[in-house]
Enzyme design. Structure first.
Site, PDB file in Angstrom:
ATOM      1  CB  CYS A 187      -0.874  -0.040   1.243  1.00  0.00           C
ATOM      2  SG  CYS A 187      -1.830  -1.457   1.421  1.00  0.00           S
ATOM      3  CE  LYS A 213       2.110  -7.220 -15.459  1.00  0.00           C
ATOM      4  NZ  LYS A 213       3.504  -8.002 -15.528  1.00  0.00           N
TER       5      LYS A 213
HETATM    6  O1  M6R Z   1      -2.133 -12.705 -15.490  1.00  0.00           O
HETATM    7  P1  M6R Z   1      -1.483 -13.964 -15.993  1.00  0.00           P
HETATM    8  O2  M6R Z   1      -0.593 -14.475 -14.912  1.00  0.00           O
HETATM    9  O3  M6R Z   1      -2.807 -14.808 -15.991  1.00  0.00           O
HETATM   10  O4  M6R Z   1      -0.690 -13.897 -17.309  1.00  0.00           O
HETATM   11  C1  M6R Z   1      -0.421 -14.833 -18.097  1.00  0.00           C
HETATM   12  C2  M6R Z   1       0.637 -14.412 -19.036  1.00  0.00           C
HETATM   13  O5  M6R Z   1       0.009 -13.792 -19.989  1.00  0.00           O
HETATM   14  C3  M6R Z   1       1.873 -13.861 -18.707  1.00  0.00           C
HETATM   15  O6  M6R Z   1       2.553 -14.621 -17.696  1.00  0.00           O
HETATM   16  C4  M6R Z   1       2.659 -13.692 -19.783  1.00  0.00           C
HETATM   17  O7  M6R Z   1       3.107 -14.445 -20.234  1.00  0.00           O
HETATM   18  C5  M6R Z   1       3.902 -12.534 -19.398  1.00  0.00           C
HETATM   19  N1  M6R Z   1       4.060 -11.547 -20.297  1.00  0.00           N
HETATM   20  C6  M6R Z   1       5.106 -13.077 -19.493  1.00  0.00           C
HETATM   21  O8  M6R Z   1       6.239 -12.347 -19.367  1.00  0.00           O
END
Ligand code: M6R
Length: 636
Positions: A2, A631
């Site tokens: 936080c 992301k």
């Molecule tokens: O939010 P999440 O963990 O479900 O996301 C899964 C993937 O999209 C995520 O890990 C992606 O592969 C990253 N960009 C890897 O660095």
């Protein structure tokens, strides 16, 4: 994670903020202005709710408090409510929340008040023994209104003040903190001493800043950099009394100490990144904290594991005869790493699937299957749909997520939160390490519930987990050595990553990080599978990166290294500190400390993150926002 902000200024001090505040006839209310501006700068630390408390306004009634919990709009709502705040406060504290204990709601938002409503407190961290303390306080007659661990602190301080009124607010805070286990940064105000803020910290960050007429505190430098460049660092277990233009710090035994000064001449953007060139490197270096926080209050001193958020009983765990993990990207790799630990310790068969594939086959699941969805965001639609499908098929669903109350957390039967704090860089780094940590905790928990691990072995494993943050920190100290290796191979058009057993998902993750950040061809393979096809890719000068730490399959791995070396590959190996035997077979070495092999991925993946990061920077790419990526992926 936080964000905390505070300011105290003398009643006679003229306001000198920059933005006129509503309700002041065009004048400026410095306290309110500083708090709202600071909260906006701290929002990246969490925006589940925002709140503030003011003391000392001449036309106010002791203390004024407002809170809002409306996700990303929390601060806007709070700013509107602040239009009716009394003007001329002498001190105030503010908080922006990233929920851990208690869902995001107004009752759970900070500042928390004591029963009298004359004292308010903001807290960042986790109070491990909050349940035990809350029971005591309720028995004493205190009325607790929230589900948070933090509110307990407000009542504990009130209780100490009532027991010994002569001790003052500082003495009461000191006495209360003597009862507390866990991590905290906190700031307390009381309407009886309206120019005083009492602050304290253990583990969680807290800085103080001094100007001529006002004194500030915040979780990070950017929050108050517009008001001062002269900071002081509060150390663990120290208590500070902030008054306008002065700071007094005392050690746990009450003796006065001089806080370490810190003069900052960075600009605001550099400060938001804590002096790192980008969010990704900041987040990579936050990994020891992410692992430590994920372990916090889940390992009891007697060696047992506690997972409060898991709403599946031990009987139900004992009835489980199969585990199924579903995830995407780095989260999938974390799941793959955990498969070895769950099978080894809990003696349960583990299947794992890429979430987008899972739903389109006909998986065999029933009420005796535990489906674990791994997702830092908790919003990835592929994983969300997979766990929804699993629930429909009758399986028990447990989610590992970094975001409290995410869609997946709400959908699941149980949640185990990672505590990495918000991750801004698109590449998963600190959330990935926190996921592996949480999954390893879960593996030990399953073994404990199913009685498949002896208490002595469980204790040994818990001991090994406790030192993981230090090992990750040691691996990070070699960042410049890794950069030198990346520099040596910066012109290679492609990379092959190899690993065996627990090293295999590490190799996959190393290849994924390199692909997404540097846009170069990078493939990860199980080293033993190479001779069944992929070895045809190897020619003179092909760069092969191998995970060759001392796991039970080290000898086999070195056999595979010899196979590529004899075909002309240039070999970079991840090896354990001092392992000259492994180093002899490598053209370059990425050194890491040795650890219990089932935890090794947590440490071994670090140099591969650093390698991908360094290579991307050498190629001039934006590491925080790699091309074509988002992301959180909310489309199928
Ligand atoms: O939010 P999440 O963990 O479900 O996301 C899964 C993937 O999209 C995520 O890990 C992606 O592969 C990253 N960009 C890897 O660095």
């Amino acid at each position: 994670m936080c964000g905390i902000i505070g300011i105290t200024r003398g009643p006679g001090t003229a306001g000198r903020g920059t933005d006129a505040q509503p309700g002041e006839g065009g004048g400026v209310d410095q306290v309110l202005g500083v708090l709202l501006e600071g909260l906006a700068r701290l929002e990246y630390r969490g925006y589940d709710s925002a709140g503030l408390a003011l003391v000392g306004p001449p036309d106010g009634d002791g203390m004024w408090r407002a809170r809002a919990a409306n996700g990303i709009r929390s601060l806007d709502d709070l700013t509107k409510r602040a239009e009716s705040a009394p003007r001329g406060a002498t001190a105030g504290i503010g908080h922006t929340r990233w929920a851990t204990h208690g869902r995001p709601s107004e009752e759970n938002a900070h500042p928390h008040a004591d029963c009298s409503g004359r004292m308010a407190l903001v807290h960042n961290g986790i109070i491990e023994n909050h349940i035990e303390l809350a029971d005591e306080l309720i028995a004493e007659g205190h009325l607790l209104e929230s589900e948070t661990d933090s509110e307990v602190l407000a009542h504990l301080i009130e209780s100490r003040l009532a027991a010994d009124p002569g001790t003052g607010l500082t003495g009461a805070v000191r006495a209360a903190l003597g009862r507390v286990r866990g991590a905290f940064a906190l700031a307390v105000v009381h309407s009886d001493q309206p120019d005083l803020i009492v602050a304290a910290r253990r583990v969680s960050p807290l800085l103080m800043g001094l100007a001529d007429d006002a004194t500030f505190l915040a979780s990070d430098i950017p929050a108050i950099l517009g008001h001062t460049r002269d900071f002081f660092v509060l150390e663990d277990d120290e208590i500070a009394e902030l008054r306008p233009g002065s700071i007094r710090v005392t050690a746990p035994d009450g003796t006065e100490v001089d806080p370490a000064p810190l003069h900052v001449d960075w600009d605001l953007d550099a400060a938001r990144k804590d002096g790192y060139p980008d969010f990704m490197s900041k987040e990579i270096h936050e990994q020891p904290r992410a692992v430590a926080d994920t372990l916090l209050d889940r390992l009891l001193p007697d060696g047992t594991l506690v997972l409060d958020e898991v709403r599946i009983t031990n009987e139900e765990f004992r009835a489980i005869n199969k585990v199924f993990i579903v995830a995407c990207g780095s989260s999938y790799h974390a799941g793959l790493m955990a498969k070895y630990a769950i099978e080894h310790w809990a003696r349960l068969p583990v299947e794992i699937d890429i979430a987008s594939e899972f739903r389109y086959r006909n998986p065999v699941l029933d009420e005796h299957t535990l489906v674990i969805g791994v997702s830092q965001s908790g919003e990835t639609v592929d994983t969300f749909q997979a766990i929804r499908e699993a629930g429909k098929l009758g399986a028990k669903v447990l989610v590992i997520s970094n975001v409290l109350d995410s869609s997946m957390a709400r959908e699941a039967d149980a949640v185990l939160y990672t505590r990495a704090g918000p991750e801004i860089g698109v590449a998963a780094t600190k959330t990935h390490l926190a996921q592996i940590t949480a999954l390893e905790i879960l593996a030990l928990y399953l073994a404990q519930a199913r009685e498949t691990l002896s208490p002595a072995d469980a204790r040994a494993m818990l001991g090994a987990m406790g030192v993981l943050p230090d090992k990750v920190a040691t691996a990070l100290e070699r960042a410049s050595d890794v950069e030198a290796v990346a520099e040596a191979y910066r012109d290679s058009p492609s990379f092959i990553f190899l690993g065996r057993q627990v090293g295999y998902p590490v190799a996959l993750e190393g290849a994924l990080k390199l692909k997404e950040l540097s846009y170069l061809r990078a493939e990860g393979f199980p080293a033993g599978e190479l001779k069944h096809g992929p070895i045809a890719l190897v020619e003179e000068g092909t760069v092969v990166i191998g995970v060759a730490t001392r796991t039970p399959v080290w000898e086999k791995m070195m056999g595979n290294v010899a196979e590529v070396k004899s075909r002309g590959a240039t070999v970079v190996l991840v090896a354990n500190d001092g392992d000259e035997e492994t180093a002899r077979h490598a053209d370059a070495v990425l050194w890491v400390p040795e650890t219990e092999y089932l935890f090794a991925p947590i440490v071994d993946v670090v140099p591969l993150q650093l390698f991908a990061y360094s290579l991307a920077r050498l190629h001039g790419h934006d590491v925080d926002r790699p091309r074509n990526l988002a992301k959180t992926v909310t489309v199928e």
